[in-house]
Design a protein around this motif. Sequence first.
Motif, PDB file in Angstrom:
ATOM      1  N   SER A 118       0.845  -1.194   0.000  1.00 49.31           N
ATOM      2  CA  SER A 118       0.000   0.000   0.000  1.00 49.31           C
ATOM      3  C   SER A 118       0.877   1.239   0.000  1.00 49.31           C
ATOM      4  CB  SER A 118      -0.914   0.000   1.226  1.00 49.31           C
ATOM      5  OG  SER A 118      -0.126   0.115   2.385  1.00 49.31           O
ATOM      6  N   LYS A 119       0.256   2.337  -0.277  1.00 47.96           N
ATOM      7  CA  LYS A 119       0.948   3.628  -0.198  1.00 47.96           C
ATOM      8  C   LYS A 119       1.161   3.963   1.277  1.00 47.96           C
ATOM      9  CE  LYS A 119       0.245   4.686  -4.641  1.00 47.96           C
ATOM     10  NZ  LYS A 119       1.251   4.865  -5.603  1.00 47.96           N
ATOM     11  N   ASP A 120       2.119   4.849   1.548  1.00 45.02           N
ATOM     12  CA  ASP A 120       2.434   5.204   2.925  1.00 45.02           C
ATOM     13  C   ASP A 120       1.238   5.804   3.661  1.00 45.02           C
ATOM     14  OD1 ASP A 120       5.011   4.293   2.708  1.00 45.02           O
ATOM     15  OD2 ASP A 120       5.833   6.258   2.149  1.00 45.02           O
ATOM     16  N   TYR A 121       0.494   6.626   2.997  1.00 41.29           N
ATOM     17  CA  TYR A 121      -0.615   7.308   3.667  1.00 41.29           C
ATOM     18  C   TYR A 121      -1.807   6.380   3.905  1.00 41.29           C
ATOM     19  CZ  TYR A 121      -2.386   7.844  -1.109  1.00 41.29           C
ATOM     20  OH  TYR A 121      -2.816   7.619  -2.384  1.00 41.29           O
ATOM     21  N   LEU A 122      -1.871   5.213   3.218  1.00 45.77           N
ATOM     22  CA  LEU A 122      -2.961   4.260   3.414  1.00 45.77           C
ATOM     23  C   LEU A 122      -2.549   3.055   4.265  1.00 45.77           C
ATOM     24  CD1 LEU A 122      -4.539   4.090  -0.153  1.00 45.77           C
ATOM     25  CD2 LEU A 122      -5.493   5.144   1.881  1.00 45.77           C
ATOM     26  N   ASP A 123      -1.298   2.981   4.641  1.00 46.74           N
ATOM     27  CA  ASP A 123      -0.783   1.782   5.296  1.00 46.74           C
ATOM     28  C   ASP A 123      -1.483   1.469   6.615  1.00 46.74           C
ATOM     29  OD1 ASP A 123       0.974  -0.423   5.319  1.00 46.74           O
ATOM     30  OD2 ASP A 123       2.170   0.599   6.854  1.00 46.74           O
ATOM     31  N   ARG A 124      -1.773   2.457   7.428  1.00 50.85           N
ATOM     32  CA  ARG A 124      -2.375   2.158   8.728  1.00 50.85           C
ATOM     33  C   ARG A 124      -3.821   1.691   8.603  1.00 50.85           C
ATOM     34  NH1 ARG A 124      -2.990   8.095  11.499  1.00 50.85           N
ATOM     35  NH2 ARG A 124      -4.101   9.020   9.758  1.00 50.85           N
TER      36      ARG A 124
END
Length: 100
Positions: A27-33
């Motif tokens: 996933s992208k960094d901003y969607l990882d959590r």
Amino acid sequence: MFLNRGPLEAAVEQPRRQQEDVVKFRSKDYLDRWINPPAVLEAEAKKMRRPARENCAMATPARATRDVLLYLLEHARLEDWQADCLSLVREESYYYAPQG
């Protein structure tokens, strides 16, 4: 041919290979959590560690043995039918060993 050469020393305990890490979705960094929540990853890691603690070490003979099938019969987790098949193959191989 049928000599019983057991280990001279006690069996050596060796740790098993470490299991793989928890699988994370790309996933992208901003969607990882949201895609890979930390709580879910930690729960998955605990679930993977539990069987590893139960079987943390396996016994190996102190000396190398040439009778691989006997080693498998004594140490491998086999069903009854699998152990029967291995013992049959082992007996047949000892029957034909002098001709080899």
